[in-house]
Design an enzyme around this catalytic site. Structure first.
Site, short mmCIF file in Angstrom:
data_model
loop_
_atom_site.label_atom_id
_atom_site.label_comp_id
_atom_site.label_asym_id
_atom_site.label_seq_id
_atom_site.Cartn_x
_atom_site.Cartn_y
_atom_site.Cartn_z
N CYS A 60 0.83 -1.20 0.00
CA CYS A 60 0.00 0.00 0.00
C CYS A 60 0.87 1.26 0.00
O CYS A 60 2.00 1.25 0.48
CB CYS A 60 -0.87 0.03 1.24
N ARG A 69 2.63 0.86 -5.63
CA ARG A 69 2.62 0.12 -4.36
C ARG A 69 1.31 -0.64 -4.13
O ARG A 69 1.16 -1.36 -3.15
CB ARG A 69 2.86 1.07 -3.19
N TRP A 71 -3.12 -2.41 -1.69
CA TRP A 71 -2.85 -3.75 -2.21
C TRP A 71 -3.39 -4.69 -1.15
O TRP A 71 -2.83 -4.80 -0.06
CB TRP A 71 -1.36 -3.95 -2.43
N ASN A 98 -0.28 1.00 6.13
CA ASN A 98 0.47 0.08 5.26
C ASN A 98 1.17 -0.93 6.16
O ASN A 98 1.88 -0.52 7.09
CB ASN A 98 1.48 0.89 4.44
N GLY A 99 0.94 -2.20 5.91
CA GLY A 99 1.58 -3.23 6.74
C GLY A 99 0.57 -4.31 7.04
O GLY A 99 -0.45 -4.45 6.35
N GLU A 129 14.44 -15.53 -15.05
CA GLU A 129 14.00 -14.14 -15.02
C GLU A 129 13.06 -13.84 -16.20
O GLU A 129 12.05 -13.15 -16.04
CB GLU A 129 15.22 -13.21 -15.01
N LYS A 189 9.19 -12.58 -15.80
CA LYS A 189 8.71 -11.35 -16.44
C LYS A 189 7.48 -11.63 -17.29
O LYS A 189 6.50 -10.91 -17.24
CB LYS A 189 9.84 -10.78 -17.30
N GLU A 246 4.34 -12.53 -15.22
CA GLU A 246 3.92 -11.39 -14.41
C GLU A 246 3.13 -10.36 -15.21
O GLU A 246 2.12 -9.84 -14.72
CB GLU A 246 5.21 -10.77 -13.86
N HIS A 303 13.35 -34.68 -17.85
CA HIS A 303 13.06 -35.33 -16.56
C HIS A 303 11.66 -34.99 -16.06
O HIS A 303 11.38 -35.15 -14.87
CB HIS A 303 14.12 -34.95 -15.53
N LYS A 342 4.49 -3.30 -6.11
CA LYS A 342 5.94 -3.20 -5.92
C LYS A 342 6.21 -3.00 -4.42
O LYS A 342 5.35 -2.52 -3.70
CB LYS A 342 6.44 -1.98 -6.71
C1 F6R Z 1 9.43 -9.00 -10.61
C2 F6R Z 1 9.55 -8.13 -9.46
C3 F6R Z 1 9.57 -8.75 -8.13
C4 F6R Z 1 10.63 -8.08 -7.24
C5 F6R Z 1 10.56 -8.63 -5.81
C6 F6R Z 1 11.65 -8.07 -4.92
O1 F6R Z 1 9.44 -8.27 -11.79
O2 F6R Z 1 9.65 -6.95 -9.59
O3 F6R Z 1 9.79 -10.12 -8.19
O4 F6R Z 1 11.87 -8.32 -7.80
O5 F6R Z 1 9.32 -8.34 -5.25
O6 F6R Z 1 11.56 -6.69 -4.82
P1 F6R Z 1 12.76 -5.84 -4.29
O7 F6R Z 1 13.86 -5.96 -5.27
O8 F6R Z 1 12.24 -4.44 -4.15
O9 F6R Z 1 13.17 -6.43 -2.97
#
Ligand code: F6R
Length: 584
Positions: free
Chosen positions: A2, A27, A72, A96-97, A456, A460, A463, A479, A579
């Site tokens: 949040c 966020r 969020w 937030n939390g 990765e 991506k 996501e 396997h 994020k």
């Molecule tokens: C994927 C992504 C997440 C972050 C993860 C860690 O695209 O952005 O997997 O990498 O939440 O976030 P940070 O790097 O801020 O600790």
């Protein structure tokens, strides 16, 4: 996670709060709300959906004091009722939390009360209302002492012409501006409003009115917190002509690499000291940050020949790891606020390990725990999916492996930003994106360092496009995973090193023989020529096996972006995500 913002101004607060929430939307974006205070009256508007759902109400909210929230959801589904602010009596709060003991607190203090929402946060405002005896700070302190979990809370009260804040394990910054004073979760909310900010510490309280900001420690003694420049500016938050932040930020990867290399010297001296005698390295992080650790494990073992593991922070913190004073724990986090990574670093510190943070957020919680901070200089990353920060992390970790091995690797990175820029500008990924968009599942394959990148690429794609996807070591396909391949499945195979090219090619053949579609991301002419008639080839610049993740990852990010746009997804705000995951 949040985002919260609050202010006490010499002008109307609602539009400033709305603007701040827009900047914090990365966020969380499932519901939003604003509460303002005018002549002792609270007005609250809250809506399910993105912050823009509040736009039409901003003009109706009068008052120079207010708080806002973009959510969020953790406890309680996204809905108007569960949106913040929550109110009771004279109070409205944003949070937030996670309040882990909210059920116990409700049973103890409000056994017969029907709460309005399903959130863990409503307990905060109920408790404030219950314990308030005319002093805002004492009531907030009492409430904070009852809460378990993590919280950044900003409060308005009809008896006080300002806002109050308290924080524990979730971030709060405060700042003075020309029109008044502010609190927020993160610097972008205050871009263009405050040139300078202070970061509250765990247990801090703040009282903020139009005239000033007073910060208090956990015993309510006045304290000063360092004033730092606000690195978020309106200019670096602009889309710069791009349709999405994801594309803008992929394009900024070359600069993230060169800037990260340019500032590495600020950490180098301390790193040399801390790395002496290290006999084991653990790299830890979540999601993309963990994936960059997987790449760096290869560097550290190859160049320094020191045993190294990459660990998912949320697992590492609960597994009673074997670490001691000769272990170097490297916590990797774009935001520096990810709860699992912060706690993993804290565990390492308490176990006497040497702790290094690799982060894009210079004032974050993680930097307060680490012995040494290696800055990732990627600039603000707004898209929920990490892109340029991954590039910055890999550059920083590569240089760290140089320190651990007693070698200066700087020179070998010099050509990379140009090659990365060439990849961003010239790589045609449209056929691969088309193939992925039409597939029921996409399997990203590679061997060794290409496997780390495949993970990765898969993260991506899933996501931002919501297409089921996995990353696998190419050799593991037979396997089990091969059972998933049919004419509707696709494989994206990364092949950047001659050493294992033949082995990865076997995986290509296995997928093709089960009628799966294949794309190959390669810098090798031989592989491209051999497979060009049966697979879609994406040719990338050759920069050697070890630095190839800085190039191949960009091609994979572009593919994920294009698929998201093709399928009409919002690549900047994927569903269900946020994020900076500041809760477990
Ligand atoms: C994927 C992504 C997440 C972050 C993860 C860690 O695209 O952005 O997997 O990498 O939440 O976030 P940070 O790097 O801020 O600790």
């Amino acid at each position: 996670m949040c985002g919260i913002v609050g202010c006490a101004l010499r002008r109307r607060a609602s539009d400033i709060i709305y603007g701040g929430l827009k900047q914090l939307e990365y966020r969380g974006y499932d519901s939003a709300g604003i509460a303002t205070l005018s002549k002792g009256q609270l007005s609250i508007v809250k809506r399910q959906g993105k912050v823009r759902m509040l736009e039409s109400c901003v003009d109706d909210l009068s008052g120079n004091v207010g708080i806002g929230h973009t959510r969020w959801a953790t406890h309680g589904k996204p809905s108007d009722v569960n949106a913040h602010p929550h109110s009771a009596g004279k109070f409205a709060i944003v949070h937030n939390g996670i309040i882990e003991n909210f059920t116990e607190l409700k049973q103890k203090y409000f056994p017969d009360v029907q709460f309005l929402s399903d959130t863990d946060s409503e307990i905060i405002v109920r408790l404030l209302d219950k314990f308030y005896e005319g002093g805002l700070l004492p009531a907030l302190k009492k409430v904070a002492s009852l809460l378990s979990g993590s919280y950044a809370i900003v409060v308005i009260c009809t008896d006080y012409d300002g806002i109050a804040a308290v924080k524990y394990k979730s971030p709060v910054i405060v700042g003075r501006g020309a029109d008044g004073n502010f609190a927020a979760s993160d610097a972008p909310a205050l871009a263009g409003l405050c040139r300078e900010i202070s970061v509250l510490e765990d247990g801090d309280f703040a009282l903020i009115d139009c005239a000033g900001i007073s910060v208090f420690d956990n015993d309510l003694n006045p304290v000063e917190r360092k004033i730092r420049p606000n690195l978020a500016t309106p200019a670096n938050l602009e889309l710069a002509g791009c349709p999405h932040y994801m594309l803008k930020e992929i394009r900024e990867s070359p600069r993230a690499i060169s800037n990260t290399c340019a500032v590495f010297h600020t950490a180098e001296g301390e790193l040399k000291k801390i790395c002496g005698g290290v006999n084991r390295v653990i790299l830890t992080g979540c999601g993309t940050a963990y994936n960059s650790g997987l790449v760096a494990k290869r560097y550290i073992e190859q160049f320094a020949r020191i045993p190294c593991e990459a660990e998912i922070a949320g697992e590492f913190r609960y597994k009673n790891p074997v670490i001691d004073e000769n272990t170097l724990v490297v916590a990797i986090s774009q935001s520096g606020e990810t709860a699992d990574t912060v706690e993993a670093a804290r565990l390492a510190k308490n176990s006497k390990a040497r702790v290094v943070a690799v982060t894009n957020a210079p004032y974050s919680q993680l930097t307060g725990i680490a012995d040494v901070v290696i800055p990732v200089a990627a600039g603000p990353e707004i898209c929920v999916a990490a892109t340029k920060s991954y590039a910055g992390q890999i550059a920083a970790l590569y240089l760290l492996s140089g320190v651990l091995s007693g070698r200066d690797l700087t020179e070998s990175l010099l050509q990379i930003p140009a090659l990365c820029a060439q990849t961003v500008e010239n790589t045609d990924i449209s056929a691969v994106a088309d193939m992925c968009a039409r597939s029921s599942g996409v399997y990203f394959l590679g061997r060794d360092i290409d496997f780390a990148v495949a993970l990765e690429g898969s993260l991506k794609l899933k996501e931002v496009s919501y297409i089921p996807s996995e990353g696998y070591p190419a050799g593991e396909l037979k396997h089990g995973t091969l059972a998933l391949i049919d004419e509707n499945a696709a494989a994206v195979v990364v092949i950047t090193g001659e050493r294992l090219a033949g082995k990865s090619k076997n995986a290509v053949e296995q997928v093709l023989s089960r009628k799966g579609k294949v794309a190959v991301i390669t810098c090798l002419d031989g592989i491209a020529n051999e497979l060009k008639d049966r697979a879609t080839i994406v040719k990338i610049p050759d920069c050697g096996e070890f630095l190839s993740p800085l190039i191949s990852s960009v091609a994979l990010q572009l593919i994920a972006y294009k698929v998201a746009v093709t399928l009409n997804r919002d690549p900047d705000k994927p569903r269900n995500l946020a994020k900076s995951v500041t809760v477990e």
